[in-house]
Design a protein around this motif. Structure first.
Motif, PDB file in Angstrom:
ATOM      1  N   LEU A  91      -8.888 -13.564   3.528  1.00 12.96           N
ATOM      2  CA  LEU A  91      -9.524 -13.128   4.774  1.00 12.96           C
ATOM      3  C   LEU A  91     -10.036 -11.694   4.680  1.00 12.96           C
ATOM      4  O   LEU A  91     -11.076 -11.357   5.220  1.00 12.96           O
ATOM      5  N   TRP A  92      -9.258 -10.852   4.025  1.00 11.05           N
ATOM      6  CA  TRP A  92      -9.676  -9.461   3.855  1.00 11.05           C
ATOM      7  C   TRP A  92      -8.833  -8.771   2.797  1.00 11.05           C
ATOM      8  O   TRP A  92      -7.808  -9.289   2.370  1.00 11.05           O
ATOM      9  N   ALA A  94      -7.353  -4.741   1.659  1.00 14.08           N
ATOM     10  CA  ALA A  94      -7.140  -3.394   2.161  1.00 14.08           C
ATOM     11  C   ALA A  94      -6.788  -2.473   1.002  1.00 14.08           C
ATOM     12  O   ALA A  94      -6.092  -2.873   0.068  1.00 14.08           O
ATOM     13  N   THR A 280      -0.701 -20.611   7.297  1.00  9.26           N
ATOM     14  CA  THR A 280       0.111 -19.405   7.384  1.00  9.26           C
ATOM     15  C   THR A 280      -0.697 -18.280   6.763  1.00  9.26           C
ATOM     16  O   THR A 280      -1.809 -18.505   6.281  1.00  9.26           O
ATOM     17  N   VAL A 281      -0.190 -17.072   6.820  1.00  7.56           N
ATOM     18  CA  VAL A 281      -0.869 -15.986   6.117  1.00  7.56           C
ATOM     19  C   VAL A 281       0.076 -15.437   5.064  1.00  7.56           C
ATOM     20  O   VAL A 281       1.291 -15.436   5.251  1.00  7.56           O
ATOM     21  N   ASP A 283       0.518 -12.056   2.585  1.00  7.42           N
ATOM     22  CA  ASP A 283       0.054 -10.731   2.202  1.00  7.42           C
ATOM     23  C   ASP A 283       0.496 -10.463   0.784  1.00  7.42           C
ATOM     24  O   ASP A 283       1.672 -10.623   0.463  1.00  7.42           O
ATOM     25  N   THR A 285       0.235  -7.686  -2.564  1.00 10.82           N
ATOM     26  CA  THR A 285      -0.147  -6.333  -2.970  1.00 10.82           C
ATOM     27  C   THR A 285      -0.162  -6.262  -4.492  1.00 10.82           C
ATOM     28  O   THR A 285       0.484  -7.073  -5.150  1.00 10.82           O
ATOM     29  N   HIS A 291      -3.328  -1.674  -3.134  1.00 13.24           N
ATOM     30  CA  HIS A 291      -4.304  -2.709  -2.814  1.00 13.24           C
ATOM     31  C   HIS A 291      -3.563  -3.902  -2.218  1.00 13.24           C
ATOM     32  O   HIS A 291      -2.599  -4.390  -2.810  1.00 13.24           O
ATOM     33  N   ALA A 292      -4.004  -4.324  -1.063  1.00 13.77           N
ATOM     34  CA  ALA A 292      -3.351  -5.471  -0.417  1.00 13.77           C
ATOM     35  C   ALA A 292      -4.403  -6.493  -0.033  1.00 13.77           C
ATOM     36  O   ALA A 292      -5.564  -6.144   0.199  1.00 13.77           O
ATOM     37  N   ARG A 294      -5.011 -10.230   2.307  1.00 18.56           N
ATOM     38  CA  ARG A 294      -4.461 -11.237   3.204  1.00 18.56           C
ATOM     39  C   ARG A 294      -5.111 -12.572   2.919  1.00 18.56           C
ATOM     40  O   ARG A 294      -6.339 -12.702   2.939  1.00 18.56           O
ATOM     41  N   GLN A 296      -5.142 -16.740   3.837  1.00 20.75           N
ATOM     42  CA  GLN A 296      -4.796 -17.793   4.775  1.00 20.75           C
ATOM     43  C   GLN A 296      -4.579 -19.057   3.938  1.00 20.75           C
ATOM     44  O   GLN A 296      -5.440 -19.410   3.136  1.00 20.75           O
TER      45      GLN A 296
ATOM     46  N   HIS B  15     -14.252 -11.101  11.655  1.00 18.23           N
ATOM     47  CA  HIS B  15     -13.240 -12.154  11.672  1.00 18.23           C
ATOM     48  C   HIS B  15     -12.156 -11.762  12.663  1.00 18.23           C
ATOM     49  O   HIS B  15     -11.658 -10.637  12.618  1.00 18.23           O
ATOM     50  N   MET B  17      -9.289 -12.240  12.634  1.00 16.57           N
ATOM     51  CA  MET B  17      -8.015 -11.914  12.002  1.00 16.57           C
ATOM     52  C   MET B  17      -8.086 -10.652  11.156  1.00 16.57           C
ATOM     53  O   MET B  17      -7.168 -10.355  10.389  1.00 16.57           O
ATOM     54  N   TYR B  59      -0.309  -4.665  11.873  1.00 13.62           N
ATOM     55  CA  TYR B  59      -0.213  -4.867  10.423  1.00 13.62           C
ATOM     56  C   TYR B  59       0.270  -3.593   9.748  1.00 13.62           C
ATOM     57  O   TYR B  59      -0.293  -2.510   9.959  1.00 13.62           O
ATOM     58  N   PHE B  61       0.706  -1.913   6.141  1.00  9.24           N
ATOM     59  CA  PHE B  61       0.113  -2.093   4.822  1.00  9.24           C
ATOM     60  C   PHE B  61       1.127  -2.684   3.838  1.00  9.24           C
ATOM     61  O   PHE B  61       2.211  -2.133   3.629  1.00  9.24           O
ATOM     62  N   GLY B  62       0.748  -3.810   3.259  1.00  8.35           N
ATOM     63  CA  GLY B  62       1.564  -4.425   2.226  1.00  8.35           C
ATOM     64  C   GLY B  62       2.782  -5.180   2.745  1.00  8.35           C
ATOM     65  O   GLY B  62       3.365  -5.965   2.022  1.00  8.35           O
ATOM     66  N   GLY B  64       3.005  -6.819   6.088  1.00 14.64           N
ATOM     67  CA  GLY B  64       2.641  -7.995   6.880  1.00 14.64           C
ATOM     68  C   GLY B  64       2.310  -7.626   8.316  1.00 14.64           C
ATOM     69  O   GLY B  64       2.176  -6.446   8.658  1.00 14.64           O
ATOM     70  N   LYS B 250       1.107 -16.496  13.572  1.00 16.27           N
ATOM     71  CA  LYS B 250       0.478 -15.936  12.377  1.00 16.27           C
ATOM     72  C   LYS B 250      -0.930 -15.421  12.659  1.00 16.27           C
ATOM     73  O   LYS B 250      -1.464 -14.635  11.891  1.00 16.27           O
ATOM     74  N   CYS B 256      -3.717 -20.955  13.675  1.00 13.70           N
ATOM     75  CA  CYS B 256      -2.649 -21.203  12.698  1.00 13.70           C
ATOM     76  C   CYS B 256      -1.698 -22.306  13.133  1.00 13.70           C
ATOM     77  O   CYS B 256      -1.009 -22.898  12.309  1.00 13.70           O
ATOM     78  N   HIS B 258       1.122 -22.264  14.592  1.00  9.56           N
ATOM     79  CA  HIS B 258       2.564 -22.020  14.569  1.00  9.56           C
ATOM     80  C   HIS B 258       3.202 -21.901  15.944  1.00  9.56           C
ATOM     81  O   HIS B 258       4.367 -22.237  16.113  1.00  9.56           O
TER      82      HIS B 258
END
Lengths: 389, 287
Positions: A91-92, A94, A280-281, A283, A285, A291-292, A294, A296, B15, B17, B59, B61-62, B64, B250, B256, B258
């Motif tokens: 999805l993206w 970061a 679900t998502v 994540d 890194t 660098h991360a 996401r 789906q 998006h 999301m 969110y 970073f890294g 969730g 989610k 999603c 959920h």
């Protein structure tokens, strides 16, 4: 009555050519690992020529046909959601620099995909997923791009499988909407041709590029009798009368315990279902942690994680997960999206390793309807509720 | 269906999301395991306006993303405030944030508390534990426009005195003559001079007119059900009681799957529900 054309089998390759010339990636049924799956097609030779499938609860076998039909089978383990709503989508991304985070949305090429051999039930399934991703207050732009770029060649089923029940769900066997082109395959002795019908101007345009001739009435009638015969052949049926209220009223039916004693909670049914949309998502890194991404990914209401909130899973039992899946599919979907979530393709029956058959589960619940009024029951006393806290 | 025949490369529409960057301005420790974050937009776009009861996806970073109710004042056009308890991997990471750190944020999502509908009526706000966080924006709005409402009552229960959120603010609210604040704890050390007992025990003790009351309740699911039962026992109709539900989430945008509870998507049909509409679903185990 829409105009029909005849496309000879010998000229069928021209259809793939016309689509490729327009920049489409042509995707359709092909034999792999003993099953008919959907994948890229280079030529008509990649189609399951002369193959058919035999399906039953928990059983799927390919068999040779006595002819060279291109579409002489029903649906396999794949559905078009694999391409419109893929199993894993980034999805993206970061990037972190010091205290700053830069989020980059996925830039995507709107893929031009032509789906060859979309069955009526699958057209319905696609329109059901359209409602999920395009019909609400939020739109999934990645789905939208894939959907808008898709060219749909429907094929009317010339036979029904043993686990098919599209006729019960009003989702087939004849494609009646949502296609660019629809074909009915007709084989008679040495004759092998397709009755073709355009559903959109683009479908018409492409049809005009192929060698064809107007259909005779008799040919249209032949196709009609094929559709009728298929409708009579359904291996399964479901009585959908009042099915929403039936299932809502039977949330505490003992049958859910029975099905739970058989269900492995393996999630196969949700993976093969052409309308199941849950994700679900994830994540991820990189090792440096700067660098991360996401992602789906397809998820299933049959996992314990699916309903986890701090303290535990809301649906900790297999019984509650099967009930969620089946009542969602056949009942609450109607409240949510205005139609059933089931198109009667029968995949969940065929691909269930223990042959659980939702048509049978509905039949038993209907026959032993407890009308517990559990959806409206006063249950405050002595019920600790669903909250795992 | 080719609706865009000539498309080749299309820039992605935003998006729903994809988060926007926000900067942590301040972190305040509320209790042993609960922290309040003040966030400001880091891209100059300002903060999106929200209604009391709505939530954001936050969110780290890294680590969730998690849903968090917005607990600030809807009238404050600048800051987004979230209070979170450190219970999972992401909320633990959130509780470790320092001022100047950046987070991703998207929202607001979900249905609001019925503050408008409550005009002219008595308002009973009942909170359990961290359930006060999503109700604080309601309190801000009630007090900002105090003359618009009848009696205004906050009933708040926590496990122990040490778990009470927003203590200074509560003290300030208590000093107002036009706002009844009743606090109770499940258990307390000897020095505690306030009420001891579950939050439902206070409902018969505070003054409001059940016939013209709107109640807004947030806390653990079992607490909300017992509070609603107590309110009904006092004569508050089910259709004037509102609760805020929680489920795994989610996406927050209905993709999603959920957060489903029967036909409801908690993310878009809730999280705030009118009690008479959600109550039949609450009695079914593991729904």
């Amino acid at each position: 009555m829409p105009e029909h054309s005849i496309l000879q089998r010998a000229h069928f390759e021209q259809l793939l050519g016309a689509l490729k010339t327009r920049g489409y990636r042509v995707i359709g049924p092909t034999v792999r690992d003993g099953a008919i799956v959907y994948d890229d097609l280079n030529s008509t030779d990649d189609l399951p020529v002369g193959w058919t499938d035999e399906q039953e609860g928990g059983t799927y076998r390919l068999k040779r046909r006595g002819d060279a039909a291109l579409f002489g089978y029903v649906v396999g383990p794949h559905s078009w959601k694999r391409f419109l709503h893929p199993p894993a989508v980034r999805l993206w991304q970061a990037n972190r620099t010091g205290k700053n985070i830069q989020i980059e949305e996925e830039k995507h090429a709107a893929p031009k995909m032509a789906f060859l051999g979309v069955r009526a039930c699958e057209l319905h399934a696609i329109s059901i997923q359209d409602k999920v991703f395009l019909g609400g207050s939020f739109v999934d732009p990645l789905y939208k791009a894939r959907r808008e770029g898709a060219f749909l060649v429907a094929v009317n089923c010339g036979q029904a499988g043993n686990t098919c029940f599209c006729a019960s769900m009003n989702a087939g066997p004849k494609a009646d909407f949502g296609f660019d082109l629809a074909l009915t395959e007709i084989i008679e002795g040495s004759e092998h041709y397709f009755l073709a019908e355009a559903g959109t101007p683009l479908g018409e345009e492409i049809l005009q590029e192929l060698e064809h001739r107007p259909a005779e009435n008799i040919e249209v009638e032949k196709a009609g009798s094929i559709h009728e015969k298929t409708a009579q052949q359904m291996g399964r049926t479901v009585d959908t009368t009042g099915i929403k209220d039936l299932l809502y009223a039977n949330m505490e039916h003992p049958r859910w315990d029975d099905v739970a004693s058989r269900c492995l909670a393996c999630s196969n049914c949700t993976m093969v279902c052409p309308t199941c949309f849950c994700t679900t998502v994830e994540d991820v890194t990189d090792l440096k942690g700067d660098h991360a991404e996401r992602w789906q990914k397809w998820d299933s209401c049959f996992t314990a994680d699916f309903s986890y909130i701090h303290g535990g899973s809301v649906r900790s039992s297999t019984k509650s997960r099967y009930r969620q899946w089946m009542t969602h599919k056949l009942a609450s979907w109607i409240d949510q999206f205005g139609s059933s979530g089931c198109v009667g393709c029968g995949r969940c029956i065929t691909w269930c390793p223990v042959a659980i058959d939702l048509t049978e589960e509905v039949r038993v619940i209907r026959a032993t309807d407890i009308r517990t009024k559990s959806m409206a029951k006063e249950t405050d006393d002595g019920n600790t509720g669903t909250n795992p806290r | 269906m080719n609706l865009m025949p000539e498309n080749e490369v299309m820039p992605a529409a935003p998006h729903p999301m994809a988060p926007l960057p926000f900067r942590v301005q301040r972190v305040r420790r509320e209790t042993r395991d609960t922290f309040t974050l003040e966030l400001q937009s880091a891209n100059g776009a300002g903060r999106p306006s929200f209604l009391a009861g709505q939530f954001n996806m936050v969110y780290v970073f890294g680590a969730g993303e998690v849903p968090m109710s917005i607990t600030g004042d809807p009238a404050d056009q600048d800051t987004i405030i979230h209070t979170t308890r450190s219970v999972g991997m992401v909320s633990q990471a959130i509780c470790k944030l320092k001022s100047g750190d950046m987070v991703g944020l998207r929202g607001p999502f979900g249905t609001p508390w019925p503050v408008e509908e409550a005009a002219g009526k008595d308002v009973v706000v009942v909170a359990g534990g961290i359930g006060l966080a999503p109700l604080r924006p309601v309190v801000y709005q009630l007090l900002a426009d105090r003359a618009k409402f009848g009696k205004v009552v906050l009933i708040y229960g926590t496990r122990t005195p040490a778990d009470i959120l927003y203590q200074k603010e509560l003290a300030k609210w208590r000093s107002r003559l036009d706002f009844r604040v009743a606090v109770t704890v499940d258990r307390a050390p000897a020095a505690w001079r306030g009420s001891v007992g579950v939050v439902t025990t206070l409902i018969p003790k505070v003054s409001f007119d059940p016939q013209r009351t709107v109640a807004m309740v947030c806390g653990p699911e079992v607490m909300m059900r017992f509070v609603a039962r107590e309110l009904e026992a006092r004569g508050v109709e089910k259709n004037r009681i509102y609760i805020s539900m929680e489920r795994n989430m989610k996406c927050a945008v209905g993709f999603c799957g959920h957060c489903q509870l029967g036909p409801q998507f908690i993310c878009k049909d809730g999280a705030v529900f009118r009690y008479d509409r959600i109550r039949p679903l609450l009695g079914i185990r593991e729904l």
